[in-house]
Write a protein that holds these residues in place. Structure first.
Motif, short mmCIF file in Angstrom:
data_model
loop_
_atom_site.label_atom_id
_atom_site.label_comp_id
_atom_site.label_asym_id
_atom_site.label_seq_id
_atom_site.Cartn_x
_atom_site.Cartn_y
_atom_site.Cartn_z
N VAL A 31 2.87 -1.46 7.45
CA VAL A 31 3.21 -1.99 6.55
C VAL A 31 4.04 -2.93 6.42
CG1 VAL A 31 4.99 0.00 6.43
CG2 VAL A 31 3.43 -1.45 3.65
N ILE A 32 4.77 -3.39 7.73
CA ILE A 32 5.75 -4.26 7.70
C ILE A 32 4.64 -5.84 8.10
CG2 ILE A 32 7.51 -5.42 9.67
CD1 ILE A 32 9.37 -3.22 9.57
N GLY A 33 3.81 -5.05 9.30
CA GLY A 33 2.93 -6.17 9.52
C GLY A 33 2.05 -7.06 8.08
N GLN A 34 1.55 -5.99 7.74
CA GLN A 34 1.27 -6.35 6.23
C GLN A 34 1.92 -7.11 5.44
OE1 GLN A 34 -0.30 -2.21 4.11
NE2 GLN A 34 -0.33 -3.82 2.93
N ILE A 35 2.86 -6.63 4.92
CA ILE A 35 4.29 -7.84 4.12
C ILE A 35 3.90 -9.31 4.89
CG2 ILE A 35 6.10 -7.35 3.41
CD1 ILE A 35 6.23 -4.90 3.64
N ALA A 36 4.86 -9.01 6.26
CA ALA A 36 5.05 -10.34 7.03
C ALA A 36 3.92 -10.63 7.15
CB ALA A 36 4.77 -9.82 8.32
N ALA A 37 2.26 -10.65 6.84
CA ALA A 37 1.71 -11.80 7.06
C ALA A 37 1.32 -12.30 5.60
CB ALA A 37 -0.23 -10.49 7.51
N ASP A 38 1.54 -10.97 4.53
CA ASP A 38 1.40 -12.01 2.90
C ASP A 38 2.38 -12.82 3.09
OD1 ASP A 38 0.13 -9.80 2.18
OD2 ASP A 38 1.25 -8.31 1.30
N TRP A 39 3.88 -13.19 3.33
CA TRP A 39 5.14 -13.27 3.12
C TRP A 39 3.85 -15.22 3.43
CZ3 TRP A 39 8.91 -14.69 0.24
CH2 TRP A 39 9.34 -13.40 -0.10
N VAL A 40 3.53 -14.94 5.21
CA VAL A 40 2.78 -16.37 5.67
C VAL A 40 2.09 -16.68 4.21
CG1 VAL A 40 1.80 -17.08 7.70
CG2 VAL A 40 3.69 -15.53 7.88
N LEU A 41 0.68 -16.07 4.47
CA LEU A 41 -0.21 -16.49 3.86
C LEU A 41 0.02 -16.88 2.37
CD1 LEU A 41 -2.64 -14.41 6.02
CD2 LEU A 41 -2.31 -17.16 6.48
N GLN A 42 0.44 -15.71 1.58
CA GLN A 42 0.49 -16.01 0.61
C GLN A 42 2.08 -16.35 -0.52
OE1 GLN A 42 -2.04 -14.90 -2.06
NE2 GLN A 42 -3.36 -14.31 0.24
N GLY A 43 2.72 -16.18 0.77
CA GLY A 43 3.96 -16.94 -0.09
C GLY A 43 4.68 -16.04 -1.02
N ALA A 44 4.50 -14.56 -1.04
CA ALA A 44 5.05 -13.54 -1.40
C ALA A 44 4.67 -12.74 -0.76
CB ALA A 44 4.77 -14.01 -2.97
N PRO A 45 5.07 -11.23 -1.11
CA PRO A 45 4.68 -9.48 -0.63
C PRO A 45 3.90 -9.32 -2.04
CG PRO A 45 6.42 -9.58 -1.26
CD PRO A 45 6.72 -10.79 -1.76
N VAL A 46 2.37 -9.75 -1.96
CA VAL A 46 1.67 -9.18 -2.75
C VAL A 46 0.74 -7.82 -2.62
CG1 VAL A 46 1.16 -11.43 -3.49
CG2 VAL A 46 -0.04 -10.68 -1.50
N SER A 47 0.56 -7.40 -1.95
CA SER A 47 0.38 -6.22 -1.38
C SER A 47 0.84 -5.16 -1.63
CB SER A 47 -0.55 -6.34 -0.16
OG SER A 47 0.37 -5.94 0.93
N VAL A 48 2.08 -5.41 -0.86
CA VAL A 48 2.76 -3.50 -1.60
C VAL A 48 4.15 -3.95 -2.91
CG1 VAL A 48 4.64 -2.81 -0.20
CG2 VAL A 48 2.51 -4.10 0.78
N PRO A 49 3.85 -3.03 -3.76
CA PRO A 49 5.32 -3.42 -4.94
C PRO A 49 6.09 -3.20 -4.69
CG PRO A 49 2.86 -2.23 -5.69
CD PRO A 49 2.60 -2.19 -4.13
N GLY A 50 6.70 -3.95 -4.84
CA GLY A 50 8.85 -3.71 -4.44
C GLY A 50 9.22 -4.14 -3.19
N SER A 51 8.35 -4.55 -2.19
CA SER A 51 8.57 -4.94 -1.05
C SER A 51 9.78 -6.47 -0.94
CB SER A 51 7.13 -4.65 0.12
OG SER A 51 6.74 -6.08 -0.54
N GLN A 52 10.13 -7.00 -2.07
CA GLN A 52 10.42 -8.14 -2.03
C GLN A 52 11.64 -7.76 -1.87
OE1 GLN A 52 8.94 -11.38 -3.66
NE2 GLN A 52 11.15 -12.53 -2.84
N CYS A 53 12.58 -6.72 -1.79
CA CYS A 53 13.67 -6.23 -1.62
C CYS A 53 14.08 -6.73 0.11
CB CYS A 53 13.75 -5.02 -2.58
SG CYS A 53 12.83 -3.79 -1.25
N LEU A 54 12.53 -6.27 0.51
CA LEU A 54 12.60 -6.36 1.70
C LEU A 54 13.55 -7.74 2.91
CD1 LEU A 54 9.86 -3.93 3.21
CD2 LEU A 54 12.91 -3.72 2.86
N ALA A 55 13.05 -8.28 2.22
CA ALA A 55 13.24 -9.92 2.35
C ALA A 55 14.87 -10.19 2.39
CB ALA A 55 13.67 -10.59 1.47
#
Length: 383
Positions: free
Chosen positions: A349-373
């Motif tokens: 899930v960390i790999g999924q969120i990190a890829a979101d940040w790189v490609l989408q500019g935000a953690p779009v696929s895991v609700p609430g995961s903005q708090c991990l920034a």
């Protein structure tokens, strides 16, 4: 960012490999830089436990995402040992937390159940239930070999066109108009984005970019327990720690006649140097472990301690991982590190969120995961 950006992932442990996989699956060009060999850092020294028996709803949600990926990879050939995971409770307050955890997990499609003190021996016949109120048990949880996992993922990354360059240390970086030029021990490379998945070395990587990353490399130790004869059952993972309360003792089946135990409260007054630390188990730790084992499983057949080793947990001040950019003005530099003792089970899930940040500019696929920034409020010294 371009439609097919070139992303450099620094670190080939579980977090780095899971990030690389998520990136290549979404069409990015990926190069993984690893200063040593695949899984040569904390990942390769982990006992590889994957469990969802926690009490925080968000922590459980993260594992729901991870377990979905583990099931997929298991179907593709990754070995996963479903021995079960039993977390022990010492108080009625902990049992109440466990009851809520069961509700959350079952609602999310995971199997979990409460176990009363008088039922513990049905799962672990050798356990001494004195001082316990019961436990939380997930029959589908278990363990895997993190080294095998990293190399399994490396095969998929390569099959999707990604590159993994081992023995390539990151030496320096230069910011460019559209990304970075990174200097390695084997030459220069241009990148549109960089992911820092350096584990215990992540603060050193961040420093090359002029950033301060507060991750504490905390020493932890594990020991093999040899038995005179195989148990007549498979020992699940047993954990005596709930939200920081408990002895920290945990042990599990490794193979017939052999268990692995880990000590979660190793005395460490300073951060370890990942390039120069004692990677062997200290004798005092073995003494402490033997005392805890005698208290909790006193009648294991001929139990004796064998080889031990030490590894590093990269921990943050709030004991949650950093996933996202440190500096919002520099969104192409993403951190994926600091998962402590949960790096293996959270890696998908960390790999999924990190890829979101790189490609989408935000953690779009895991609700609430903005708090991990790694925000200014979170990226603070631990000690």
């Amino acid at each position: 960012m371009t439609a097919s950006p070139h992303v450099v992932v620094v670190g080939a442990g579980t977090l780095g490999m899971c990030t690389a996989l998520n990136l290549v699956e979404q069409g990015a060009r990926v190069t993984v830089l690893e200063a040593q060999s695949i899984a040569s850092g904390s990942s390769g020294r982990s006992v590889g436990v994957v469990g969802s028996q926690l009490t925080d709803p968000f922590e459980i949600l993260l594992r729901v995402h991870s377990l979905r990926r583990f099931r997929q990879w298991e179907g593709e050939g990754l070995r996963f040992n479903h021995i079960g995971y039993l977390r022990l409770a010492r108080t009625q307050a902990q049992i109440a937390l466990f009851a809520r955890s069961v509700e959350i997990q079952v609602e999310a499609g995971l199997r979990s159940r409460l176990v009363r003190a008088n039922e513990l021996r049905q799962l672990v016949p050798h356990i001494n239930p004195d001082g316990l109120e019961g436990g939380l048990f997930g029959p589908d949880n278990g363990f895997l070999d993190p080294y095998e996992m990293c190399n399994f993922l490396a095969g998929i990354v390569r099959a999707n066109g990604g590159e993994i360059r081992q023995y390539r240390k990151l030496l320096g970086v230069e910011r460019r108009a559209a990304g970075y030029r990174v200097e390695t021990s084997h030459g220069m490379m241009d990148a549109d984005a960089v992911v820092n998945a350096g584990g215990a070395w992540a603060p050193q990587v961040a420093a090359l970019f002029g950033q301060r990353l507060h991750i504490w490399p905390e020493r932890h130790e594990a020991v093999v327990i040899h038995l005179d004869e195989p148990l007549g059952y498979t020992m699940p993972m047993v954990m005596d720690l709930v939200n920081g309360e408990g002895s920290g003792l945990n042990f599990r089946h490794e193979k017939p006649g052999e268990l692995i135990a880990e000590i979660h409260k190793v005395k460490s007054i300073a951060p370890e140097d990942p390039d120069n630390y004692n990677d062997q188990c200290e004798e005092q730790s073995k003494v402490d472990l033997a005392e805890l084992l005698l208290e909790r499983v006193p009648d294991l057949p001929g139990a004796r301690l064998g080889r031990g080793w030490a590894g590093l947990y990269p921990v943050t001040a709030d004991h949650r991982p950093f996933v996202g950019p440190i500096d919002a003005s520099e969104p192409a530099l993403v951190t994926a590190a600091g998962a402590g003792g949960y790096g293996i089970q959270l890696a998908p899930v960390i790999g999924q969120i990190a890829a979101d940040w790189v490609l989408q500019g935000a953690p779009v696929s895991v609700p609430g995961s903005q708090c991990l920034a790694p925000s200014a409020e979170r990226n603070v010294p631990d000690h």
